[in-house]
Design an enzyme around this catalytic site. Structure first.
Site, PDB file in Angstrom:
ATOM      1  N   TYR A 109      -0.175   3.299  -8.045  1.00  0.00           N
ATOM      2  CA  TYR A 109      -0.330   3.191  -6.590  1.00  0.00           C
ATOM      3  C   TYR A 109      -0.326   1.715  -6.209  1.00  0.00           C
ATOM      4  O   TYR A 109      -0.956   0.897  -6.878  1.00  0.00           O
ATOM      5  CB  TYR A 109      -1.648   3.821  -6.136  1.00  0.00           C
ATOM      6  CG  TYR A 109      -1.918   3.624  -4.663  1.00  0.00           C
ATOM      7  CD1 TYR A 109      -1.496   4.557  -3.725  1.00  0.00           C
ATOM      8  CD2 TYR A 109      -2.576   2.474  -4.210  1.00  0.00           C
ATOM      9  CE1 TYR A 109      -1.716   4.364  -2.369  1.00  0.00           C
ATOM     10  CE2 TYR A 109      -2.802   2.269  -2.862  1.00  0.00           C
ATOM     11  CZ  TYR A 109      -2.367   3.220  -1.951  1.00  0.00           C
ATOM     12  OH  TYR A 109      -2.585   3.013  -0.606  1.00  0.00           O
ATOM     13  N   GLU A 197       2.909   1.093   1.769  1.00  0.00           N
ATOM     14  CA  GLU A 197       2.319   1.888   0.698  1.00  0.00           C
ATOM     15  C   GLU A 197       3.427   2.400  -0.206  1.00  0.00           C
ATOM     16  O   GLU A 197       4.366   3.035   0.279  1.00  0.00           O
ATOM     17  CB  GLU A 197       1.530   3.056   1.298  1.00  0.00           C
ATOM     18  CG  GLU A 197       0.765   3.838   0.242  1.00  0.00           C
ATOM     19  CD  GLU A 197      -0.073   4.953   0.849  1.00  0.00           C
ATOM     20  OE1 GLU A 197      -1.303   4.911   0.742  1.00  0.00           O
ATOM     21  OE2 GLU A 197       0.513   5.864   1.448  1.00  0.00           O
TER      22      GLU A 197
END
Ligand code: GDP
Ligand code: MN
Length: 389
Positions: A109, A197
């Site tokens: 992530y 993101e």
């Protein structure tokens, strides 16, 4: 402003950040064409909507042949995709991204965001990629780490290396991660992003880092200097009332309640929502008509509130300073004439030209309940809406 995944990847590509080869299509035949043009399969077909969680909802699928790419595109284009981020009504898929699939060894992530606490861009990363980061943050917060970036220095190479080591990357991947992170930071600043993101950033079986998902938001106040990005705006993905409001420079945000609010000043608008809640009501929107609103803008604001089918009552709360009460009154009367008001309407006016404003409303023939002060106004509208229910 939000953009689609494929658009975010185009921008990343411009900054030499590794993303899979792919192309957006609006038609299933074109999906099959592009699969062939991209070269050998397998391919991934991905629904393009402004919401995450598509994988679990059936919006990300693997195809082994160009015909299968077409079949998946037939399924996806026009479908209503429901994910945990779309709400139960879902979103209609109008475009799909056809991409060369990769072999995933591990998922990470990665995000960059503007941290208001430090007034700096913060890099957030985790080796627990691919899943909901909110869940990771709630259950195993120690698996997420942060790196705050000094705007004068930018992301320093040692910081990028530190992040790469914390992710547990090997030497060869650290070498790829450093330019990847630094190029993303460069993009973030140059393009006036507010959030990026990448979930997941993957390590492929071949040993390469690759961004296979991308969510990118921009600072609306900087869009004037990014023509290309402005053109990426997809109005189909936005709330129609919020689009109308933005065309008239009104700050409007749709909410879930049933009491429409027309207020001047962001602070007073927030306070109005609070006091409605205090008396047991639920605001249907946040709306700040601003200081120097014209009659036309007030009319438009009122029409936007009325066009929301959830609205069962309206509270107009104006403290006239620069904004004059008679302008508000005229706007309300004008809008009511144009579209009709069938729900209770409570108006609280105070300040500049208040007498003139009240007189206009009184003589308008409209069914208006006037109130002195915010408390009385909130109590009256909540009662009226509850009585009508
Ligand atoms: P999201 O569900 O909307 O966040 O969409 P993603 O783009 O993140 O895709 C969801 C999941 O699909 C990823 O976490 C991967 O596990 C999987 N996926 C996406 N692209 C590929 C690919 O090229 N190869 C493989 N093997 N899996 C992929
Ligand atoms: Mn994702």
């Amino acid at each position: 402003m939000n953009i689609h995944e494929y658009q975010a990847k185009e921008i990343l590509r411009k900054y030499a950040v590794p993303v899979p080869d792919g192309h957006v299509v609006y038609n299933s035949n074109s999906a099959r064409d592009w699969a062939k043009r991209l070269g050998e399969g397998p391919w991934i077909v991905k629904a393009q909507i402004h919401a995450g969680g598509r994988g679990k909802g059936g919006g990300v699928k693997l195809a082994r042949t160009p015909d299968e790419v077409k079949r998946l595109a037939v399924e996806m284009i026009g479908m209503t995709l429901v994910t945990h981020q779309t709400g139960p009504e879902g979103k209609t898929v109008k475009r799909v991204l056809v991409e060369k699939a990769c072999n995933i060894e591990k998922e990470y992530y990665l995000s960059f965001l503007v941290d208001r606490g430090t007034s700096q861009v913060t890099l957030m990363a985790s080796a627990a990629g691919g899943m909901d980061i909110e869940e990771v943050a709630a259950n195993t917060p120690e698996q997420i780490f942060f790196e705050s970036i000094d705007p004068l220095i930018g992301l320093a190479p040692f910081q990028a290396r530190k992040v790469a080591f914390k992710l547990g990357l090997g030497a060869a991947q650290v070498k790829q991660a450093v330019p990847l992170l630094m190029n993303i930071y460069k993009m973030f600043v140059e393009e006036d992003c507010s959030l990026l993101e990448i979930n997941p950033l993957v390590l492929t079986k071949e040993g390469n880092l690759l961004c296979i998902d991308a969510k990118l938001n921009f600072d609306d106040n900087a869009l004037f200097r990014h023509r290309v990005i402005r053109d990426m705006r997809d109005y189909d993905e936005e709330d129609p009332n919020e689009i109308e409001a933005s065309q008239y420079d009104l700050s409007y945000i749709a909410l879930d309640g049933n009491i429409g609010c027309l207020v001047n000043g962001a602070g007073l608008a927030m306070a109005t929502m609070d006091i409605i809640k205090h008396y047991g009501g639920e605001p249907a929107n946040f709306l700040d008509v601003g200081g120097g609103a014209t009659i036309e803008r007030v009319t438009e604001a009122f029409k936007i509130i009325l066009s929301d089918a959830k609205v069962k009552g309206i509270l107009v709360n104006i403290f006239g300073g620069i904004m004059k009460c008679d302008i508000i009154a005229t706007g309300v009367i004008e809008a009511a004439k144009q579209v009709g008001v069938k729900v209770p309407l409570v108006v609280r006016l105070e300040g500049t030209n208040v007498a003139k404003g009240k007189k206009l409303l009184a003589e308008s023939g409209l069914n208006i309940v006037s109130a002195d002060g915010m408390t009385e106004a909130a109590e009256k509208i909540v009662k009226a809406v509850q009585a009508a229910a």
